[in-house]
Design a protein around this motif. Structure first.
Motif, PDB file in Angstrom:
ATOM      1  N   ILE A 179      -5.214   6.618  -3.479  1.00 50.07           N
ATOM      2  CA  ILE A 179      -4.469   7.032  -2.329  1.00 50.07           C
ATOM      3  C   ILE A 179      -5.207   6.852  -1.025  1.00 50.07           C
ATOM      4  O   ILE A 179      -4.538   6.307   0.003  1.00 50.07           O
ATOM      5  N   ILE A 200       0.803   4.400  -2.831  1.00 51.28           N
ATOM      6  CA  ILE A 200       0.539   5.725  -2.488  1.00 51.28           C
ATOM      7  C   ILE A 200       1.477   6.552  -3.108  1.00 51.28           C
ATOM      8  O   ILE A 200       1.224   7.512  -3.914  1.00 51.28           O
ATOM      9  N   ARG A 216      -8.791  13.219   2.665  1.00 48.39           N
ATOM     10  CA  ARG A 216      -8.419  13.365   1.161  1.00 48.39           C
ATOM     11  C   ARG A 216      -9.603  13.149   0.416  1.00 48.39           C
ATOM     12  O   ARG A 216      -9.791  13.993  -0.618  1.00 48.39           O
ATOM     13  N   TYR A 254       0.962   6.637  -7.026  1.00 49.66           N
ATOM     14  CA  TYR A 254       0.003   7.355  -7.369  1.00 49.66           C
ATOM     15  C   TYR A 254       0.179   8.964  -7.048  1.00 49.66           C
ATOM     16  O   TYR A 254      -0.293   9.894  -7.824  1.00 49.66           O
ATOM     17  N   GLU A 255       0.997   9.212  -6.299  1.00 50.01           N
ATOM     18  CA  GLU A 255       1.313  10.712  -5.811  1.00 50.01           C
ATOM     19  C   GLU A 255       1.795  11.322  -7.104  1.00 50.01           C
ATOM     20  O   GLU A 255       1.929  12.509  -7.140  1.00 50.01           O
ATOM     21  N   ASN A 273      -5.852   3.564  -0.047  1.00 47.55           N
ATOM     22  CA  ASN A 273      -4.833   2.887   0.593  1.00 47.55           C
ATOM     23  C   ASN A 273      -4.357   3.351   1.907  1.00 47.55           C
ATOM     24  O   ASN A 273      -3.914   2.541   2.699  1.00 47.55           O
ATOM     25  N   TYR A 274      -4.530   4.612   2.210  1.00 44.55           N
ATOM     26  CA  TYR A 274      -4.524   5.301   3.612  1.00 44.55           C
ATOM     27  C   TYR A 274      -5.149   4.357   4.497  1.00 44.55           C
ATOM     28  O   TYR A 274      -5.168   4.000   5.751  1.00 44.55           O
ATOM     29  N   TRP A 322       0.810  -1.118   0.101  1.00 47.50           N
ATOM     30  CA  TRP A 322       0.011  -0.020  -0.076  1.00 47.50           C
ATOM     31  C   TRP A 322       0.734   1.285  -0.059  1.00 47.50           C
ATOM     32  O   TRP A 322       0.740   2.236  -0.696  1.00 47.50           O
ATOM     33  N   LYS A 323       2.091   1.254   0.690  1.00 50.68           N
ATOM     34  CA  LYS A 323       2.788   2.559   0.942  1.00 50.68           C
ATOM     35  C   LYS A 323       3.637   2.831  -0.523  1.00 50.68           C
ATOM     36  O   LYS A 323       3.443   4.029  -1.036  1.00 50.68           O
TER      37      LYS A 323
END
Length: 591
Positions: A350, A330, A366, A333-334, A353-354, A326-327
């Motif tokens: 994102i 993120i 978000r 995607y950023e 996933n958070y 997941w990290k």
């Protein structure tokens, strides 16, 4: 300890061979010995093991660090160089990858991917002759044959030699698996070389070869049509794709551009961008076939050639999600540009996933921000509803779905899932009339989707309502999704409610096989087994259901069944005066 001499290298090579054999059965094959090896960082083998393990865990920074230490101690070891090379590509560190590619060739390591990286580096810098040389000197292989051939074609195009580029692409003729690549890149190259008639012909071939379902072909040809004044054809092409992928953000952006009368740039304006298309195409194909690690390599190479390749970045993020990283998802995607039509999709992922990282406050913040920036879009609203629903915050989820329905005004067939999701929330909140209304509407709008058939049918069965209709609906759902354990469970439970206990056991046993980790299905099977006299097995299933941490309201019910049996638990729940004694659990029809 510093490793020196041939004997030491042979010993290290033998150890690597053992490690490779262990790796065939997965990283767990390293077992407890990894901890000791990891602590012994004075040896190249210990650092190699640590780097390999970190790489398998997708901790690429740690993998690079460990492998770097190993190479300091054994700088000419081709196995170490190759491993570090792959890690560098996977991490997107292409400067390091190019340096290691050179070193890999010097030490006799795996050369095909090394030469491909060097060829792509040369292509990006405009050294087309060197790009062509590296591909020609590479050993043949299945993937490098495809990417290598396309890279050579783009190198020829970079030198302005369309005939040579087409001759290279023609080597794909007669090979159906490569036909789409051939036609698509012939079109891109013809457009790049300002040959509109050849480009149009090749684009039509590519659309035909992909049945209009390739996003990149539609994007490229649509832009070509817009630029050549054929906007009606372009709009038709985009709408045809929207029929396959409703509300696609790129198609919406393309149609908005046509409405404004703005002409787009060609999809490919440099040979490096053309090669990036090839890498994305192969990476996408591998991702569909579960070749995730290799797909990451090709997508990273594509992003190296074209850093603004947001479609590739979105796919890369999706792959990391499938790998439950997941990290990294993120972070990936950023990297999507803030002005890209795909950025809202990236922001939603994102947030999701958070939430998976148990940072729900960040996820909600978000999505709330995205709702403010996109007041006319239901996507961030539904995404937040889905997060709340997954956390069993059904009231909060229902509010979000209601907000989404308000934005829509009138719910059409393309948005039936919003009604379905709200209906599920209402059912869980015991607001059945509202739930039934939503689920019935969703059933019509979805053209009897198996999820809706199952949920509405199951709910009726559970309440002993409309049993004949419910049974028919659940059978339809099972026919459409015979491998879905939840739907098969519904069929078994419907038989149970109708008193067909033997038939219920048959379906519920299959449901447990299909979905072994669901407490409700295991509880249902326990009930059915009890009814047919298999009471020891029933208690086993109930205990198994408890181990799976069911919803809180189910726990005392299951515990009572284990202690008093099915009928005794029911009597206790009804508050009857004469309660049966706790059962000893030894009776069993099959014992």
């Amino acid at each position: 300890m510093t490793v020196k001499g041939g004997a030491a290298k042979r010993s290290f090579a033998a150890a690597l061979a053992v490690t490779a054999a262990l790796a065939l059965s997965g990283c767990a094959g390293l077992g407890s010995s990894f901890g000791q090896s990891a602590r012994n960082t004075d040896t190249p083998f210990g650092n190699y093991l640590a780097g390999r393990y970190a790489g398998a865990e997708r901790d690429l920074d740690a993998a690079s660090s460990f492998l770097g230490k190993a190479m300091e101690q054994d700088p000419d070891n081709s196995v170490l160089i190759e491993r570090a090379f792959i890690v560098a590509i996977s991490a997107g560190d292409m400067d390091e990858a190019a340096a290691l590619a050179e070193k890999s060739l010097e030490t006799g390591g795996e050369e095909r991917l090394a030469r491909l990286v060097l060829a792509l580096s040369a292509l990006k810098s405009g050294d087309y002759e060197d790009a062509d040389r590296h591909i020609r000197e590479a050993a043949p292989g299945p993937f490098t044959a495809l990417i290598g051939t396309l890279t050579r074609a783009w190198a020829a195009a970079g030198q302005g030699d369309g005939d040579a580029a087409n001759a290279i692409l023609d080597t794909f003729k007669g090979r159906p698996a490569f036909e789409l690549f051939r036609a698509y890149h012939a079109a891109l190259i013809a457009e790049y070389l300002d040959q509109p008639e050849a480009a149009d012909t090749a684009y039509r071939e590519a659309v035909s070869a992909s049945a209009g379902a390739s996003l990149r072909v539609v994007e490229a040809y649509g832009r070509f049509l817009e630029r050549t004044g054929r906007t009606d054809e372009a709009a038709s092409l985009y709408r045809d794709y929207e029929a396959l992928s409703p509300e696609h953000p790129l198609m919406k952006a393309n149609l908005a551009r046509i409405a404004k009368g703005t002409k787009p740039e060609p999809l490919v304006t440099h040979p490096a961008e053309g090669a990036a298309e090839a890498l994305y195409g192969l990476g996408s194909a591998l991702a569909q076939e579960s070749g995730l690690d290799l797909s990451i390599v090709y997508l990273q190479l594509g992003l190296y050639l074209r850093p603004d390749f947001d479609v590739a970045r979105i796919l890369l993020g999706d792959i990391y999600e499938r790998a439950q990283d997941w990290k990294t998802a993120i972070t990936t995607y950023e990297g999507v540009d803030s002005s890209s039509p795909l950025r809202p999709n990236a922001d939603i992922q994102i947030a999701i996933n958070y939430d998976r990282l148990e940072k729900t406050d960040e996820a909600e913040a978000r999505l709330r921000d995205l709702q403010e920036r996109m007041p006319g879009s239901i996507d961030p609203v539904v995404a937040l509803g889905d997060i709340f629903r997954a956390q069993e915050l059904y009231a909060e989820a229902a509010k979000e779905y209601t907000k989404a329905i308000g934005i829509l005004g009138e719910v059409g067939p393309e948005n039936w899932s919003v009604l379905y999701a709200r209906g599920v929330c209402y059912e869980r909140l015991k607001r059945w009339p509202e739930a039934e209304k939503d689920l019935k509407r969703a059933l019509v709008l979805s053209d009897e989707h198996p999820l809706v058939l199952n949920y509405l049918g199951y709910s009726w069965v559970d309440q002993k309502l409309n049993l004949d209709t419910a049974m028919e609906m659940i059978r339809k759902a099972v026919d459409q999704r015979p491998q879905d354990g939840f739907i098969v469970d519904s069929l078994g439970w419907a038989h149970y409610r109708l008193g067909n206990y033997e038939e219920a056991v048959k379906h519920l046993e299959r449901a447990v096989v299909l979905q072994p980790d669901d407490p409700v299905i295991n509880d249902h099977l326990g009930d059915a087994l009890w009814k047919v006299g298999r009471k020891i097995e029933a208690r086993f299933q109930w205990r198994h259901a408890l181990e799976m941490k069911p919803e809180e309201d189910l726990v005392p019910q299951i515990e009572a069944k284990i202690e008093y049996g099915l009928e005794g638990a029911g009597a206790r729940q009804r508050g009857e005066a004469d309660l049966p004694e706790p059962a000893n659990g030894t009776e069993d029809k099959g014992a």
